[in-house]
Motif scaffolding. Structure first.
Motif, PDB file in Angstrom:
ATOM      1  N   SER A   1       0.818  -1.223   0.000  1.00  0.00           N
ATOM      2  CA  SER A   1       0.000   0.000   0.000  1.00  0.00           C
ATOM      3  C   SER A   1       0.850   1.270   0.000  1.00  0.00           C
ATOM      4  CB  SER A   1      -0.933   0.019   1.211  1.00  0.00           C
ATOM      5  OG  SER A   1      -0.202   0.150   2.416  1.00  0.00           O
ATOM      6  N   SER A   2       2.115   1.140   0.411  1.00  0.00           N
ATOM      7  CA  SER A   2       2.987   2.321   0.489  1.00  0.00           C
ATOM      8  C   SER A   2       3.575   2.699  -0.867  1.00  0.00           C
ATOM      9  CB  SER A   2       4.129   2.058   1.471  1.00  0.00           C
ATOM     10  OG  SER A   2       5.025   1.091   0.956  1.00  0.00           O
ATOM     11  N   GLU A   3       3.462   1.796  -1.833  1.00  0.00           N
ATOM     12  CA  GLU A   3       4.075   2.042  -3.142  1.00  0.00           C
ATOM     13  C   GLU A   3       3.509   3.313  -3.780  1.00  0.00           C
ATOM     14  OE1 GLU A   3       5.583  -0.606  -6.912  1.00  0.00           O
ATOM     15  OE2 GLU A   3       3.766  -1.231  -5.873  1.00  0.00           O
ATOM     16  N   GLY A   4       4.400   4.188  -4.172  1.00  0.00           N
ATOM     17  CA  GLY A   4       3.993   5.435  -4.820  1.00  0.00           C
ATOM     18  C   GLY A   4       3.647   6.557  -3.863  1.00  0.00           C
ATOM     19  N   THR A   5       3.569   6.256  -2.563  1.00  0.00           N
ATOM     20  CA  THR A   5       3.215   7.305  -1.597  1.00  0.00           C
ATOM     21  C   THR A   5       4.313   7.546  -0.551  1.00  0.00           C
ATOM     22  OG1 THR A   5       2.069   5.708  -0.182  1.00  0.00           O
ATOM     23  CG2 THR A   5       0.746   6.843  -1.828  1.00  0.00           C
ATOM     24  N   ILE A   6       5.108   6.512  -0.260  1.00  0.00           N
ATOM     25  CA  ILE A   6       6.205   6.647   0.707  1.00  0.00           C
ATOM     26  C   ILE A   6       7.507   6.298   0.000  1.00  0.00           C
ATOM     27  CG2 ILE A   6       7.096   5.931   2.968  1.00  0.00           C
ATOM     28  CD1 ILE A   6       4.261   4.927   3.617  1.00  0.00           C
ATOM     29  N   HIS A   7       8.553   7.081   0.232  1.00  0.00           N
ATOM     30  CA  HIS A   7       9.821   6.864  -0.467  1.00  0.00           C
ATOM     31  C   HIS A   7      10.385   5.478  -0.137  1.00  0.00           C
ATOM     32  CE1 HIS A   7      13.812   7.474  -2.094  1.00  0.00           C
ATOM     33  NE2 HIS A   7      13.407   8.622  -2.607  1.00  0.00           N
ATOM     34  N   PRO A   8      10.880   4.756  -1.152  1.00  0.00           N
ATOM     35  CA  PRO A   8      11.441   3.413  -0.918  1.00  0.00           C
ATOM     36  C   PRO A   8      12.557   3.376   0.132  1.00  0.00           C
ATOM     37  CG  PRO A   8      11.168   3.799  -3.260  1.00  0.00           C
ATOM     38  CD  PRO A   8      10.877   5.106  -2.582  1.00  0.00           C
TER      39      PRO A   8
END
Length: 330
Positions: A159-166
């Motif tokens: 769910s973090s993909e695209g919203t939180i930096h890797p």
């Protein structure tokens, strides 16, 4: 019940480090430096494996780890030798691993712990704690909670993909993984490998960045950061610590690449082009391939600078003039 959100807060220091890391990765990636330096890539991979195992008390030296990986006979503890083989097999899968897949995690744990632990490739069935000497500093969640906790963690990663930096996601995952302690053994090795896998999916240069070596240098601080997070109830300290480790190791890689660029002569480049990796060559065989007649020219312009740069090694370093001497490209 809502979806799981690991507790952490983005700080200015984290943002500064993310910016610094991104800039340094850009410098390395834009010039495709590591792609053009297979010897650096392999050396860094071996350093990563040696350091990650050393953190877990594997006593084999860097040279012995290199020899195990290159298929040479090493006299040592068979379990430790197997751990090296396992780690190398696991790291060779980096480009194939889906870091958002729990089944991939379990599969890779099976590779990492093959023939060395009883519960290999399965979540733990017993209670686990983290000890410092005889003192228990942390008790992991009960085994019947592990599967659900890991499902929640992987759901959050997706769910973090695209919203939180890797860079943030990978550090949070690393800490949460250590906290859950999902396996009976090999948790540290798997946490560090998975961190690298997640970074690789962001920028593939991380496949050969020896992050584990940096952690090993600051091993006490690594465990201290984890312990502080356990007390604080969030991963903030660990995120900042890991970002600083990545930032520092990138400085080292940039220096490493620049040193090779500046120091490698055309003579050395020519010699490396006629040598295969991990194949032992006599001096005469290399000279013949280069169409050289003078042994002094060969020694001065080719062999000596290549050894100093760590690009080749002698099979008998203690007997440099032996008739049985061979040279191996690294």
């Amino acid at each position: 019940m809502g979806k799981y959100e690991p507790p952490y807060t983005i700080s200015n220091k984290m943002l500064e480090l993310v910016s610094s890391i991104s800039e340094k990765v850009g410098k390395i990636s834009s010039h495709r430096e590591l792609e053009a330096r297979p010897h650096l890539r392999k050396n860094n991979r071996i350093r990563s494996i040696h350091s990650s195992l050393k953190i877990e008390a594997n006593s084999l030296s860097l040279a012995e780890v290199r020899d195990v990986i290159n298929g040479h006979l090493v006299l040592g503890d068979q379990k430790e030798i197997q751990e090296v083989k396992n780690a190398y097999a696991a790291y060779e899968k980096i480009s194939e691993i889906n870091p958002k897949s729990m089944s991939d995690l379990i599969k890779i744990h099976g590779i990492m712990t093959y023939r060395t632990v009883e519960e290999s490739g399965v979540f733990r069935k017993g209670e686990e704690g983290v000890f410092s000497g005889d003192q228990c500093i942390f008790v992991a969640p009960a085994p019947n909670m592990v599967n659900e906790l890991m499902k929640d963690l992987f759901s959050w990663v997706k769910s973090s993909e695209g919203t939180i930096h890797p860079l943030i996601v990978s550090a949070v995952f690393h800490y949460e993984f250590v906290f859950i302690h999902p396996f009976a053994d090999g948790n540290g090795r798997m946490a560090r490998l998975w961190h690298t896998v997640m970074l690789y999916r962001w920028r593939n240069v991380f496949e050969y960045i020896p992050l584990e070596s940096q952690i090993e240098r600051f091993q006490a601080e690594y465990y201290d950061a984890i312990a502080k997070c356990h007390v604080n109830g969030n991963s903030d300290v660990f995120i900042e610590f890991m970002l600083s480790m990545i930032d520092q190791v990138l400085d080292e890689v940039i220096i490493q690449v620049n040193k090779t660029n500046e120091s490698m002569s055309e003579y050395v480049k020519r010699m490396l082009e006629v040598m295969e990796y991990d194949v032992p060559y006599t001096a005469n065989a290399i000279m013949e391939a280069l169409h050289l007649k003078s042994k002094e020219t060969f020694r001065k312009n080719y062999i000596k600078p290549a050894i100093e740069l760590g690009l080749i090694k002698m099979t008998l370093p203690e007997k440099p003039n032996s008739k049985n001497q061979r040279y191996v490209k690294q």
